[in-house]
Design an enzyme around this catalytic site. Sequence first.
Site, short mmCIF file in Angstrom:
data_model
loop_
_atom_site.label_atom_id
_atom_site.label_comp_id
_atom_site.label_asym_id
_atom_site.label_seq_id
_atom_site.Cartn_x
_atom_site.Cartn_y
_atom_site.Cartn_z
CG HIS A 111 -2.00 -0.98 1.20
ND1 HIS A 111 -2.84 -1.16 0.11
CD2 HIS A 111 -2.39 -1.90 2.13
CE1 HIS A 111 -3.70 -2.13 0.38
NE2 HIS A 111 -3.44 -2.61 1.58
CG HIS A 135 -6.76 -5.10 1.73
ND1 HIS A 135 -6.32 -6.05 2.63
CD2 HIS A 135 -7.89 -4.57 2.23
CE1 HIS A 135 -7.16 -6.08 3.66
NE2 HIS A 135 -8.12 -5.19 3.44
CG ASP A 150 -3.07 -8.32 0.81
OD1 ASP A 150 -2.35 -8.61 1.77
OD2 ASP A 150 -4.10 -7.61 0.92
CG ASP A 187 -5.33 -9.93 3.41
OD1 ASP A 187 -4.99 -10.47 2.34
OD2 ASP A 187 -5.08 -8.73 3.66
#
Length: 481
Positions: A141, A183, A181, A275
């Site tokens: 991120h 995200h 991931d 995740d």
Amino acid sequence: MAGESRKRKVGLLYDERMCKHDTPDGEDHPECPNRIKAIWAKLQLTGLAQRCVVLGGSKAEDKHLQLVHTKEHVNLVKSLSTKKKDSRRNKIASKLDSKYLNGGSSEAAYLAAGSVVEVAEKVAEGELDCGFAIVRPPGHHAEADEAMGFCLFNNVAVAASYLLNQRPDLGIKKILIVDWDVHHGNGTQKMFWKDPRVLVFSVHRHDGGSFYPTGDDGDYDKVGEGAGEGFNINVPWEQGRRCGDEDYIAVWDHILIPVTKEFNPDLILLSAGFDAAIGDPRGRCFVTPYGYSVMLKKLMEFAQGKIVMALEGGYNLGGALERLSSQFSPSVIKKQAESLRASLEVALEEKAALQTKVVELQGEKLRLQDKYAAEAKEAAEKLTHVSSELREAKIDLDFQRELFKKASEEKKLLEVRVLKLEAELQQEASDKLRLRISRDRYAAEVKEAAEHLTKVRSELRDVQIDLNLHRKLPKKAKKVK
């Protein structure tokens, strides 16, 4: 022994110092030191660590971090460990997105980025066949000038840029970054947005832009720009809570694998967040350990198996341990085969039901086509008639335009002629005026000359009379004598 295949050298990197990055007051947080502690303990317990080449962490250099981050951002992260007062660090953390900071944050961030660089370099050099960097804080991120989403430095991006720009001697010219991931890896995407040497592939929950990081950066139409156009691929799940092994493997088989074959990378960097796994409290998807092992095995067919995994997210510690073990141990495959087979059978049943529905819809379509065929024919004839009228109108319009064009040209010619005639008339009037003036002047001179001539003639007559008189006087004189 002859004929026996060489055992692959798998590197595992772990460094306890990365656990120093923790919440200032010890409060609970999903991105906590226990994430990597538990992973390392499980790998040792199962004996997997003993079968690998174990490496310690190393800190990244500022010049390598600045390949993808601004100098100001690097200096900010570096300064965290020098802040003596927690209140000052907390003030910085309050300005960041989803971050906490303490006295160990800076060192952990430098270790996380440097460790991924170290493993990537050893794999590129051939010292290792593949490797897994168990690092934190995560990185995908983090953007060039901003820490966000638990991330301080973009660990995978730093490693990719280092190999491409600082170690051309290793022959790594193209890198595939796969981010599984849950995200979207917004930071990684932006850092290679215009770079055709790096193919960034991210599969993630999107949910119409409402899932973190919110916005449309992770949508399917974000494909790169300039030379990098087409080298950024997003697969955004719009109903991510329903996604499991079948969905991810389908994405691998129909999108990632064909693209990877064409791209033909020299090395693969994997942003390995777990995740999206079943049981994760943040992702809430249904990927199993077997699903992760299948996805990894499919990627091992490329780049001569040169794969570097870097830990990103994943917050169900018990589930994460099983998933990581499955990456290195094939025994879980057999345990999950029946589950996957059952899921496939359900999918096939659903497919058959859908096919039946399609047949029904096709029959309804034919019925409607027959019902409205006459209307459709009449509409088609009307459309043909209107089209014909439109063509005729267009022809007439084109003709009128051509006439107007010719009239405009003739008008311009006439205007030129009128201007020329006006000039000629003005010249003629000027000439007549000059002629009239000259005529009046010459008339006066002629009159004066005529008067002068008349006077001269009168004088000549007088002289003639005198001459005649003088001629007659001698004659008279002779007569008198």
